[in-house]
Enzyme design. Structure first.
Site, PDB file in Angstrom:
ATOM      1  N   CYS A   1       0.855  -1.194   0.000  1.00 55.70           N
ATOM      2  CA  CYS A   1       0.000   0.000   0.000  1.00 55.70           C
ATOM      3  C   CYS A   1       0.893   1.247   0.000  1.00 55.70           C
ATOM      4  CB  CYS A   1      -0.866  -0.011   1.261  1.00 55.70           C
ATOM      5  SG  CYS A   1       0.163  -0.026   2.746  1.00 55.70           S
TER       6      CYS A   1
ATOM      7  N   HIS B   1      -1.047  -3.914  19.408  1.00 53.74           N
ATOM      8  CA  HIS B   1      -0.498  -3.591  18.085  1.00 53.74           C
ATOM      9  C   HIS B   1       0.179  -2.211  18.142  1.00 53.74           C
ATOM     10  CE1 HIS B   1      -0.448  -2.602  13.802  1.00 53.74           C
ATOM     11  NE2 HIS B   1      -0.669  -3.874  13.548  1.00 53.74           N
TER      12      HIS B   1
ATOM     13  N   GLU C   1       0.451   0.211  16.088  1.00 48.08           N
ATOM     14  CA  GLU C   1      -0.337   1.354  15.623  1.00 48.08           C
ATOM     15  C   GLU C   1      -1.356   1.774  16.689  1.00 48.08           C
ATOM     16  OE1 GLU C   1      -2.497   1.006  11.793  1.00 48.08           O
ATOM     17  OE2 GLU C   1      -4.011   2.253  12.771  1.00 48.08           O
TER      18      GLU C   1
ATOM     19  N   THR D   1      -6.313   1.349  11.586  1.00 49.49           N
ATOM     20  CA  THR D   1      -6.606   1.475  10.146  1.00 49.49           C
ATOM     21  C   THR D   1      -6.836   0.140   9.440  1.00 49.49           C
ATOM     22  OG1 THR D   1      -4.246   1.433   9.755  1.00 49.49           O
ATOM     23  CG2 THR D   1      -5.270   3.610   9.860  1.00 49.49           C
TER      24      THR D   1
HETATM   25  S1  SF4 Z   1      -2.520   2.699   7.349  1.00 50.02           S
HETATM   26 FE1  SF4 Z   1      -1.251   0.851   7.184  1.00 50.02          FE
HETATM   27  S2  SF4 Z   1      -2.295  -0.446   5.669  1.00 50.02           S
HETATM   28 FE2  SF4 Z   1      -3.136   1.644   5.463  1.00 50.02          FE
HETATM   29  S3  SF4 Z   1      -1.950   2.652   3.857  1.00 50.02           S
HETATM   30 FE3  SF4 Z   1      -0.962   3.122   5.816  1.00 50.02          FE
HETATM   31  S4  SF4 Z   1       0.586   1.533   6.149  1.00 50.02           S
HETATM   32 FE4  SF4 Z   1      -0.828   0.828   4.542  1.00 50.02          FE
END
Ligand code: SF4
Length: 394
Positions: A53, A176, A178, A244
């Protein structure tokens, strides 16, 4: 969308070609049906969207630039840059070391990091506490900051909700990277709590409505709420954001559930005073990959192969979806295909690798679903394709 300069070892000409064809035919991404590629005997159905991505390519480009520009210096990654073992290993092979593991445990002591070193912030971002620590050490944390803009967008949404006096409910996996980062950033502006699924949303709603004692909140959500969180006061006005990469349907269910809970409490006229009716904070890649997977589920196929890191949240959700319909094998690389009859794969429920015999359909024209997570290089997908063809397509 911006084009990134990433090492060619992660690209695949074969995949690039059919992805480019689909993009040219459908530039506005309206058609999420799979790409069918017929080989001698086997038909492979590739998801419309899979693989790297925006955020992952951005992180890889910045990391390789950091290596290029800092020859002879110590280069550290705060933790795994993305959840893909191949990419992380490649960086380690180039001399990059990790400071923390994926759960925040120390790998390299802070005392070994100096202000003359380079520290790369991973795509997941990091906590305010760690940012402050690094800045105090005299390190420039912005120069090689690979935090994905879609993660930063969640932080901005949390900040906005916090400034409007809403408490933030974060739908995510609290361990996690994030979610730990988002929790830290949202806690700076508002009372915050992390819930992992609809079951926990229902428990939280019972506490909100006084059907469960407040003490239950502190026991059940231990380690997942901001300092000083008072469930009696802090659950009156709420807003939901998410990691996300969560399952879109689950986040929608949770947001709708809280909305209905608030409507039951305050009536439909006034519910917006108590509930911030925001859109989910899933990123475009999660949405595209999940929509593509839902289209895959409409296909007739014999097995599904999902490729990615076993700790990758977005890949795990693709597996979850594929399992609804197909005999699904979650593998990290072509080497997991041990022979024509044996495959090593990860069981997301038991959280361990397993070996399955006779995994491949014994029929003349098998149809195989193929997809991968947002952190999986297309070159790995190509290797998996090649291995299957070498063992079965003759
Ligand atoms: S939030 Fe995570 S999965 Fe979404 S574009 Fe960014 S790196 Fe990629």
């Amino acid at each position: 969308m911006k084009k990134f300069d990433i090492p060619t070892q992660y690209r695949s000409n074969f995949i690039k070609e059919f992805k480019a064809k689909r993009k040219a035919e459908d530039p506005r991404k309206k058609d999420f049906s799979p790409t069918s590629v017929k080989f001698l005997r086997i038909e492979m159905l590739y998801a419309r969207h899979f693989g790297f991505c925006y955020g992952v390519e951005n992180a890889i480009e910045i990391s390789y630039k950091a290596i290029q520009e800092n020859k002879g210096k110590n280069i550290f990654l705060l933790s795994q840059m993305i959840h893909n073992p191949h990419v992380n290993q490649d960086l380690q092979d180039l001399g990059v070391r990790f400071i923390l593991d994926t759960y925040g445990n120390q790998i390299t002591p802070w005392s070994k990091v100096t202000k003359n070193d380079v520290v790369i912030i991973p795509a997941f971002g990091t906590t305010i506490e760690i940012e402050q620590r690094l800045e105090k050490m005299g390190l420039d944390i912005q120069k090689y900051n690979t935090t994905c803009p879609f993660v930063e967008k969640v932080w901005k949404t949390s900040k906005k909700l916090g400034q409007q006096d809403y408490t933030i409910i974060i739908h995510g996996k609290h361990k996690h990277e994030e979610t730990r980062a988002t929790f830290s950033h949202s806690s700076a502006y508002s009372a915050s709590v992390v819930i992992k699924d609809i079951k926990e949303a229902k428990v939280l709603a019972e506490i909100m409505r006084g059907k469960r004692p407040s003490d239950d909140f502190h026991a059940l959500f231990k380690g997942r709420y901001s300092e000083g969180f008072n469930p009696r006061e802090d659950l009156n006005r709420i807003g939901v954001v998410n990691q996300t990469t969560m399952l879109a349907t689950e986040t929608a269910e949770i947001a709708e559930f809280f909305k209905q809970t608030i409507i039951e409490q305050h009536g439909s006229e006034d519910y917006k005073t108590y509930f911030a009716d925001t859109r989910d904070t899933l990123c475009y890649a999660t949405n595209d990959n999940q929509k593509s997977t839902l289209e895959l589920l409409k296909q007739q196929a014999d097995i599904a192969i999902v490729v990615g890191g076993y700790n990758s949240s977005n890949t795990t959700h693709l597996v979850e979806l594929c399992e609804e319909q197909f005999n699904t094998f979650f593998i990290s690389s072509a080497t997991d295909i041990l022979s024509a009859n044996r495959i090593q794969h990860f069981d997301i429920h038991e959280k361990k690798t397993k070996i399955t015999e006779q995994y491949f359909p014994d029929k003349k024209h098998p149809r195989v679903i193929m997809t991968s997570g947002a952190s999986c290089p297309d070159s790995v997908m190509q290797e998996v394709t090649d291995k299957i063809l070498s063992l079965h397509d003759f």
